[in-house]
Motif scaffolding. Sequence first.
Motif, PDB file in Angstrom:
ATOM      1  N   PRO A 128      46.416  55.276  65.293  1.00 40.48           N
ATOM      2  CA  PRO A 128      45.778  53.956  65.206  1.00 40.48           C
ATOM      3  C   PRO A 128      46.678  52.936  64.517  1.00 40.48           C
ATOM      4  CG  PRO A 128      44.276  55.698  64.511  1.00 40.48           C
ATOM      5  CD  PRO A 128      45.630  56.328  64.630  1.00 40.48           C
ATOM      6  N   ILE A 129      46.680  51.719  65.027  1.00 35.47           N
ATOM      7  CA  ILE A 129      47.436  50.613  64.433  1.00 35.47           C
ATOM      8  C   ILE A 129      46.440  49.593  63.882  1.00 35.47           C
ATOM      9  CG2 ILE A 129      49.003  48.684  64.893  1.00 35.47           C
ATOM     10  CD1 ILE A 129      50.311  50.398  67.064  1.00 35.47           C
ATOM     11  N   ASN A 130      46.499  49.359  62.585  1.00 36.16           N
ATOM     12  CA  ASN A 130      45.635  48.377  61.941  1.00 36.16           C
ATOM     13  C   ASN A 130      46.304  47.012  62.058  1.00 36.16           C
ATOM     14  OD1 ASN A 130      44.294  46.673  60.024  1.00 36.16           O
ATOM     15  ND2 ASN A 130      43.494  48.495  59.013  1.00 36.16           N
ATOM     16  N   LEU A 131      45.895  46.231  63.050  1.00 32.33           N
ATOM     17  CA  LEU A 131      46.584  44.986  63.354  1.00 32.33           C
ATOM     18  C   LEU A 131      46.536  44.000  62.188  1.00 32.33           C
ATOM     19  CD1 LEU A 131      48.122  43.408  65.526  1.00 32.33           C
ATOM     20  CD2 LEU A 131      45.929  42.433  66.234  1.00 32.33           C
ATOM     21  N   ASP A 132      45.414  43.899  61.506  1.00 29.73           N
ATOM     22  CA  ASP A 132      45.287  42.950  60.388  1.00 29.73           C
ATOM     23  C   ASP A 132      46.333  43.234  59.310  1.00 29.73           C
ATOM     24  OD1 ASP A 132      43.212  41.645  61.599  1.00 29.73           O
ATOM     25  OD2 ASP A 132      41.641  42.820  60.599  1.00 29.73           O
ATOM     26  N   LYS A 133      46.482  44.515  58.948  1.00 28.88           N
ATOM     27  CA  LYS A 133      47.454  44.877  57.911  1.00 28.88           C
ATOM     28  C   LYS A 133      48.887  44.694  58.406  1.00 28.88           C
ATOM     29  CE  LYS A 133      44.515  48.145  55.404  1.00 28.88           C
ATOM     30  NZ  LYS A 133      44.343  49.537  54.918  1.00 28.88           N
ATOM     31  N   VAL A 134      49.114  44.989  59.679  1.00 28.77           N
ATOM     32  CA  VAL A 134      50.460  44.849  60.258  1.00 28.77           C
ATOM     33  C   VAL A 134      50.911  43.388  60.220  1.00 28.77           C
ATOM     34  CG1 VAL A 134      51.737  44.933  62.427  1.00 28.77           C
ATOM     35  CG2 VAL A 134      50.410  46.914  61.699  1.00 28.77           C
ATOM     36  N   LEU A 135      49.987  42.479  60.561  1.00 28.22           N
ATOM     37  CA  LEU A 135      50.347  41.068  60.608  1.00 28.22           C
ATOM     38  C   LEU A 135      50.444  40.448  59.218  1.00 28.22           C
ATOM     39  CD1 LEU A 135      48.237  39.850  63.668  1.00 28.22           C
ATOM     40  CD2 LEU A 135      50.627  40.571  63.591  1.00 28.22           C
ATOM     41  N   LYS A 136      49.621  40.945  58.290  1.00 30.15           N
ATOM     42  CA  LYS A 136      49.646  40.395  56.928  1.00 30.15           C
ATOM     43  C   LYS A 136      50.881  40.861  56.155  1.00 30.15           C
ATOM     44  CE  LYS A 136      44.650  39.792  56.240  1.00 30.15           C
ATOM     45  NZ  LYS A 136      43.465  40.281  55.504  1.00 30.15           N
ATOM     46  N   LYS A 137      51.284  42.120  56.377  1.00 32.44           N
ATOM     47  CA  LYS A 137      52.418  42.682  55.642  1.00 32.44           C
ATOM     48  C   LYS A 137      53.396  43.355  56.603  1.00 32.44           C
ATOM     49  CE  LYS A 137      50.043  43.490  51.228  1.00 32.44           C
ATOM     50  NZ  LYS A 137      49.698  44.507  50.197  1.00 32.44           N
ATOM     51  N   PRO A 138      54.186  42.581  57.340  1.00 35.13           N
ATOM     52  CA  PRO A 138      55.186  43.189  58.233  1.00 35.13           C
ATOM     53  C   PRO A 138      56.159  44.062  57.439  1.00 35.13           C
ATOM     54  CG  PRO A 138      54.915  40.854  58.708  1.00 35.13           C
ATOM     55  CD  PRO A 138      54.168  41.114  57.429  1.00 35.13           C
ATOM     56  N   GLY A 139      56.448  45.226  57.971  1.00 34.24           N
ATOM     57  CA  GLY A 139      57.354  46.143  57.285  1.00 34.24           C
ATOM     58  C   GLY A 139      56.660  47.063  56.307  1.00 34.24           C
ATOM     59  N   SER A 140      55.342  46.932  56.147  1.00 33.18           N
ATOM     60  CA  SER A 140      54.596  47.792  55.223  1.00 33.18           C
ATOM     61  C   SER A 140      54.408  49.174  55.836  1.00 33.18           C
ATOM     62  CB  SER A 140      53.235  47.171  54.902  1.00 33.18           C
ATOM     63  OG  SER A 140      52.444  47.099  56.082  1.00 33.18           O
ATOM     64  N   ILE A 141      53.765  50.062  55.103  1.00 31.08           N
ATOM     65  CA  ILE A 141      53.588  51.442  55.565  1.00 31.08           C
ATOM     66  C   ILE A 141      52.714  51.504  56.822  1.00 31.08           C
ATOM     67  CG2 ILE A 141      51.559  51.894  54.115  1.00 31.08           C
ATOM     68  CD1 ILE A 141      52.712  54.737  53.701  1.00 31.08           C
ATOM     69  N   GLU A 142      51.801  50.514  56.987  1.00 32.39           N
ATOM     70  CA  GLU A 142      50.954  50.486  58.183  1.00 32.39           C
ATOM     71  C   GLU A 142      51.701  49.937  59.395  1.00 32.39           C
ATOM     72  OE1 GLU A 142      49.962  49.188  55.316  1.00 32.39           O
ATOM     73  OE2 GLU A 142      48.266  50.437  54.661  1.00 32.39           O
ATOM     74  N   ASP A 143      52.802  49.240  59.149  1.00 27.95           N
ATOM     75  CA  ASP A 143      53.611  48.671  60.235  1.00 27.95           C
ATOM     76  C   ASP A 143      54.667  49.709  60.619  1.00 27.95           C
ATOM     77  OD1 ASP A 143      54.725  46.984  62.058  1.00 27.95           O
ATOM     78  OD2 ASP A 143      55.668  45.649  60.592  1.00 27.95           O
ATOM     79  N   TYR A 144      54.291  50.631  61.487  1.00 30.16           N
ATOM     80  CA  TYR A 144      55.100  51.810  61.761  1.00 30.16           C
ATOM     81  C   TYR A 144      56.483  51.476  62.308  1.00 30.16           C
ATOM     82  CZ  TYR A 144      50.460  53.907  61.479  1.00 30.16           C
ATOM     83  OH  TYR A 144      49.207  54.254  61.069  1.00 30.16           O
TER      84      TYR A 144
END
Length: 271
Positions: A128-144
């Motif tokens: 699963p990709i959490n789009l909200d977290k990916v867009l808020k914090k690019p390069g974070s652990i959720e941004d695979y």
Amino acid sequence: MDSIATVLVLNTDKDLVVENDRFILQPNDVITVRRNPAYIEQQKVTVEGEVYYPGTYVLESKSEHVSSILKRTGGLTALAYSKGIYLIRHTAQDNLEEQAIIQNIQKNIKDTTAKVVEDATKTNFRIPINLDKVLKKPGSIEDYQLLDGDQILVSWIDPLVKVSGQVLSATKTGFIEGKHLNYYLTQAGGTAERARKSKIYVLYADGHIKRVNNGFFGLFRSYPNIETGAQIIVPRKIEKVGMSPTEVIGLTTGIISTLTLIVLTITSLRK
């Protein structure tokens, strides 16, 4: 003399012309051409679904992330479902992992029907990709960080909820915000006689799974929330196989024979 071979290091230009000298090959000579350590083959990922420019993309660096690729696709269309985005990654361990998942289903759900196994294994290979977290914090652990061969799929907004398994009639019904899981079971005619209600689970659009929480000895049971595009799976009960009349007669005969032998042995010892 310990030498068993002569090693010659040759420098060549871009056309493989030997510099400064010429060598005539002899029988049993071995030529080794080393790989350029700076050379990296192109690595590709694919993006499918509700983005403006779906297709194959070449990774620009070893550390390119989901957020970067989605930006290069032009972003999500108006029909994209932000909670239905997932990553599929195939590895050499897939077969072993799939077998482990099937064993886990057999152990915990006790339903090995083809549909249940197919849905659960297919879904478990979605990340699963959490789009909200990916867009808020690019390069974070959720941004695979992406690898060669990865697939990103952006689902469309499915206004339906699917109900399958041990229900009277497998169906799809319209999603209504706030409606309980039991409402959707009712739309499928309710659970069948063999339904295992304590093991009902929900497959969400992005691939994650939630199961019914049975609380304390089945009391205070809680159910997963339902979202658009979800699928409710009702497993079947464990089938308890009873003994056939022939098996009962055989077992009874065996017990009687054993008791008779014990009685005869005791009688013989008393004489």
